[in-house]
Design a protein around this motif. Sequence first.
Motif, PDB file in Angstrom:
ATOM      1  N   ALA A 150      -9.109 -19.478 -79.723  1.00 20.36           N
ATOM      2  CA  ALA A 150      -9.069 -20.562 -78.584  1.00 20.36           C
ATOM      3  C   ALA A 150      -8.195 -20.351 -77.836  1.00 20.36           C
ATOM      4  CB  ALA A 150      -9.486 -21.343 -79.039  1.00 20.36           C
ATOM      5  N   VAL A 151      -7.147 -20.046 -78.041  1.00 20.03           N
ATOM      6  CA  VAL A 151      -5.862 -19.703 -77.037  1.00 20.03           C
ATOM      7  C   VAL A 151      -5.744 -18.818 -76.313  1.00 20.03           C
ATOM      8  CG1 VAL A 151      -2.855 -20.024 -76.944  1.00 20.03           C
ATOM      9  CG2 VAL A 151      -4.592 -21.456 -78.878  1.00 20.03           C
ATOM     10  N   ALA A 152      -6.146 -17.624 -76.869  1.00 24.32           N
ATOM     11  CA  ALA A 152      -6.244 -16.163 -76.696  1.00 24.32           C
ATOM     12  C   ALA A 152      -7.141 -16.371 -75.750  1.00 24.32           C
ATOM     13  CB  ALA A 152      -6.242 -15.165 -77.638  1.00 24.32           C
ATOM     14  N   ALA A 153      -8.236 -17.168 -75.431  1.00 25.42           N
ATOM     15  CA  ALA A 153      -9.420 -17.375 -74.129  1.00 25.42           C
ATOM     16  C   ALA A 153      -9.197 -17.675 -73.409  1.00 25.42           C
ATOM     17  CB  ALA A 153     -10.468 -18.326 -75.089  1.00 25.42           C
ATOM     18  N   PHE A 154      -8.214 -18.622 -73.668  1.00 25.55           N
ATOM     19  CA  PHE A 154      -7.359 -18.654 -71.886  1.00 25.55           C
ATOM     20  C   PHE A 154      -7.013 -17.602 -71.298  1.00 25.55           C
ATOM     21  CE2 PHE A 154      -8.211 -23.140 -74.023  1.00 25.55           C
ATOM     22  CZ  PHE A 154      -8.968 -23.792 -72.338  1.00 25.55           C
ATOM     23  N   ALA A 155      -6.000 -17.046 -72.289  1.00 26.16           N
ATOM     24  CA  ALA A 155      -4.675 -15.905 -72.067  1.00 26.16           C
ATOM     25  C   ALA A 155      -5.631 -14.544 -71.872  1.00 26.16           C
ATOM     26  CB  ALA A 155      -3.629 -15.800 -72.665  1.00 26.16           C
ATOM     27  N   VAL A 156      -6.845 -14.581 -71.723  1.00 26.15           N
ATOM     28  CA  VAL A 156      -7.623 -13.409 -71.391  1.00 26.15           C
ATOM     29  C   VAL A 156      -7.933 -13.704 -70.047  1.00 26.15           C
ATOM     30  CG1 VAL A 156     -10.127 -12.169 -71.589  1.00 26.15           C
ATOM     31  CG2 VAL A 156      -8.525 -12.502 -73.173  1.00 26.15           C
TER      32      VAL A 156
END
Lengths: 340, 340
Positions: free
Chosen positions: B27-33
């Motif tokens: 979930a954190v990575a989705a914002f980062a992508v």
Amino acid sequence: MTETTAFPAAWLGDLAPGGAAGLFNSAVAAFAVATAWEVGALDVLDDGSRLDIPGFCAARDLHVPSVRSMFAALASVGVVVREGDAVVAGPEFAEVHRAKAFFHWLTIGCGELFANMPRIVRNSGRTGEFFRRDAAAIGFACRDINRQAFDPVFAEALAGLDFPVRKVADLGCGSGGRLVQLARRFPGVRGVGVDIAPAVLRSANQHAEAEGFGGRFEFVEADVRALGPEPRFAGVELLTCFMMGHDFWPRERCVATLRMLRAAFPDVRRFLLGDTARLEGVPDREKPVFTLAFETAHDLMGVDLPTLAQWEGVFAESGWRLLRARPVEVPAASVIYELG
Amino acid sequence: MTETTAFPAAWLGDLAPGGAAGLFNSAVAAFAVATAWEVGALDVLDDGSRLDIPGFCAARDLHVPSVRSMFAALASVGVVVREGDAVVAGPEFAEVHRAKAFFHWLTIGCGELFANMPRIVRNSGRTGEFFRRDAAAIGFACRDINRQAFDPVFAEALAGLDFPVRKVADLGCGSGGRLVQLARRFPGVRGVGVDIAPAVLRSANQHAEAEGFGGRFEFVEADVRALGPEPRFAGVELLTCFMMGHDFWPRERCVATLRMLRAAFPDVRRFLLGDTARLEGVPDREKPVFTLAFETAHDLMGVDLPTLAQWEGVFAESGWRLLRARPVEVPAASVIYELG
């Protein structure tokens, strides 16, 4: 599907661990975990019940299509299993349920902060009030995090005290939960709650009265980082401060704040400082729950979180003796320091 | 870590696929992508380059600690690999890079909608303007989705037309990209762009002029669902409408709208209707990228997305003949219908 439109293989997701579909669906599911917790769905499923979506929505006045989608998201990553409108806990339920407050903190409490990440990573987007978080939602999540993570270790630390506690002060006392815990643990104890938010202090006062401890606590509206000696602090033997110590940093200011607290509370015998630090020494692919969001959020907000090593390098210089560090299991890099 | 504080096993994440930590970090990575795409990091890594974080930030005036956290989040799920401040593409990079616009649509375009999910699933929270999305961000993501997903299939559909196209109308023309495509494909073509947003029509007009097609198109400010015959529509042989057909629904209103379009464009020979539908027949654990977010967002907003079967059940009744359905591979349940 229909006779007319062929069904390309690409319309089935590749849920290889870490694959784009798994990653994407996990992100949708993270919002669904927080939502399912708030509307009571996790509690229903936690005791092994089979949940019927229309009935659940009718009883709670919820929007059925939205709740169906919520469960579809949870089912996509195995948190629940669906058969039509019947929902039961899935293979990932127990672990995700334990961590529900961290998902809520990320997606609801800090949702707007993260949704603005593309602007906030730009220096040009970091002027003025450049971020917003949902304080009420963060309070909601932190109560659960405290209850599950810090309270048991806090109780051990209190049990280990070698002197009778007659007066306490809680720094950043919020709505007074910790002071009430202390009053229950130490009959007859008196105390002071310090917080910067007047609204929070009013509710803390009401909470103390409601719990039968009216008049036992004084509430002081002040910035914990700028306190001085005063009559209300005289006789305080136990100092507690949870989840705000990282705001004392950077280092120089932290040393000054800890020194100042020594002076403001001259009679203190023990200082229980509980906080979550920046996690060191964990490979990127092994980051535990919460760490990434906690550290990213503070980097976005411009707060430089200290590591445990950094914490443990300031106490002596600040006039405090580190008697013991009690690690808290979750979230990672959380600890309660016993200072004398 | 330090001598003082022990390092409990729980401080290492259990990244079992679907485990809470993997779910959370995704979930954190989705914002980062989405963020890495906007600031140009994905483009740098896509050509195999090794990215140096301080240098990358200096060149683009980015906030170094925030960008480090962005890459830490991407590294936690294998999208990148970090060695200190050196970043390279990771095992999941290629697949996630192809899907970047879907991550952006979810976390940035619809971030505020999803962050309010706990309120919006309650009927009491669905009054007035009960949700907000970032229209500019959604436009940014949709341009990439169109380019990658719909444009190639659109080009095939145009190549298959068995008549010379002299006049076109694009319904929901937005900033005019599709009209310009058509003008390039059919030299000398004239056209009409219909959209409900005046600002968008102005930029469409500028875009057409900038591309050398000034004066070739008329722009009509109108609700596509409420058009009537008028001189400007006379002679239109090709009708196009992308990514808005689901707004024609529910069924009865959709039939009426399609009938109305028949009447408003009496000379039409082909109608290319491109849209993404609700996906049927895919198990919860095999949902492809985008589907869950697209369907959940519309359920939250109160838009009842039709399935392909529902779409294909309205054409005959609406006075249109379904000549061919061209499936689009990603996002799932996307198709371009050729109607006559």
